[in-house]
Write an enzyme that holds these catalytic residues in place. Structure first.
Site, PDB file in Angstrom:
ATOM      1  N   THR A  23       0.838  -1.200   0.000  1.00  0.00           N
ATOM      2  CA  THR A  23       0.000   0.000   0.000  1.00  0.00           C
ATOM      3  C   THR A  23       0.872   1.249   0.000  1.00  0.00           C
ATOM      4  OG1 THR A  23      -0.161   0.117   2.420  1.00  0.00           O
ATOM      5  CG2 THR A  23      -1.829  -1.208   1.255  1.00  0.00           C
ATOM      6  N   ALA A  25       2.057   3.140  -2.549  1.00  0.00           N
ATOM      7  CA  ALA A  25       3.178   3.117  -3.500  1.00  0.00           C
ATOM      8  C   ALA A  25       2.869   4.021  -4.681  1.00  0.00           C
ATOM      9  CB  ALA A  25       3.456   1.692  -3.965  1.00  0.00           C
ATOM     10  N   SER A 173       7.409   4.187  13.283  1.00  0.00           N
ATOM     11  CA  SER A 173       8.363   5.275  13.142  1.00  0.00           C
ATOM     12  C   SER A 173       9.205   5.341  14.404  1.00  0.00           C
ATOM     13  CB  SER A 173       7.611   6.587  12.887  1.00  0.00           C
ATOM     14  OG  SER A 173       8.473   7.600  12.430  1.00  0.00           O
ATOM     15  N   TYR A 187       0.639  12.001  14.279  1.00  0.00           N
ATOM     16  CA  TYR A 187       1.291  10.942  13.505  1.00  0.00           C
ATOM     17  C   TYR A 187       1.987   9.950  14.437  1.00  0.00           C
ATOM     18  CZ  TYR A 187       4.667   8.856  10.223  1.00  0.00           C
ATOM     19  OH  TYR A 187       5.432   7.980   9.484  1.00  0.00           O
TER      20      TYR A 187
END
Length: 276
Positions: A23, A25, A173, A187
């Site tokens: 996903t 891309a 992250s 985020y």
């Protein structure tokens, strides 16, 4: 029982015959395209998901999907492998299920799910965040990923028993490392949720022969930083350079192979020694 198992000879196409969905891309310079290329080079057929309006609204802009597909196609290692692209806004709660159905309808099954997509920008400081911002990141960065994993697991349950290669890779992250991400609270919150749920998902899917891991790629040069900021970040790597999209892609592709079949429930940092 022998402590050794399997053939020690390495298959140059370890994903031959398998099907992967990547996903997010939408750009040749992004991690998603690099992952799709690596999976294709290992022999997999690849379904490339994109949401061009998101990238078009960002400073880096969007690529043509034809160019992305062409880049993945030229990397294919197996003559019989194929690349298919499909659009979808994963902020829509019905889209994850539709996307998995589209992949299965195209290829007959899905083996490897790489949930690479995320909502960029508008992460906000503590003073800046509001309910709308938090909800937007929750919908794209977390809710859609869990719904994708759910739909993927259901699709695997419909397959005959014993089909190998069930793999899920989530993208987190550096929110749990060093100084965190105080400038991107919304985020960081949602990416942290994915890291936290990785082990729970791994436990839920282990009985179905599916591994679940999360990868933190660290700072990757995908075009979002320039000038002094770019140079300052590069200086914090021992090697003096940013990560390239293919750096985390190599790890993700390896996690999709049978060589990584005993690795599940892990959050793996692929940061090139980045100093926070």
């Amino acid at each position: 029982m022998s402590p050794f198992s399997g053939d020690l000879r390495r298959d140059l196409l370890p994903l031959r015959g398998r099907v992967a969905l990547v996903t997010g891309a939408s750009r040749r310079g992004g991690i998603g395209c690099a992952v799709a290329r690596r999976l294709g080079a290992y022999g997999a057929s690849v379904y490339v998901h994109h949401h061009v309006p998101h990238d078009r609204a960002m400073p880096w802009g969007a690529d043509s999907i034809e160019a992305v597909v062409g880049s993945v196609r030229e990397a294919l290692g197996e003559p019989g492998a194929r690349v298919v692209a499909g659009a979808g806004d994963l902020a829509d709660p019905a889209e994850p299920g539709r996307l998995i159905d589209a992949v299965v309808g195209e290829f007959g099954r899905l083996d490897i799910l790489v949930a690479n997509h995320a909502l960029s920008g508008s992460g906000g400081t503590l003073d800046e965040i509001d309910a709308e911002m938090l909800d937007a990141h929750w919908a794209v960065d977390t809710r859609s990923v869990l719904l994708l994993v759910q739909a993927y697991a259901r699709s695997r349950a419909r397959l005959p028993e014993g089909i190998p290669g069930g793999r899920v890779v989530l993208m987190t992250s550096g929110q749990d490392l060093g100084g965190g991400m105080p400038g991107e609270i919304a985020y960081a919150l949602q990416k942290g949720a994915l890291a936290s749920v990785t082990r729970s998902l791994a436990g839920a899917l282990a009985g179905r022969g599916i591994t679940v891991n999360a990868v933190n790629p660290g700072p990757v040069d995908t075009g979002y930083a320039t000038g002094e900021v770019h140079a300052a970040v590069a200086a914090r790597f021992p090697g003096g350079r940013w990560g390239l999209p293919d750096d985390p892609a190599r790890l993700i592709a390896w996690l999709a192979t049978d060589e990584a079949r005993w690795i599940t429930g892990e959050v793996i940092n692929s940061e090139g020694g980045f100093r926070r």
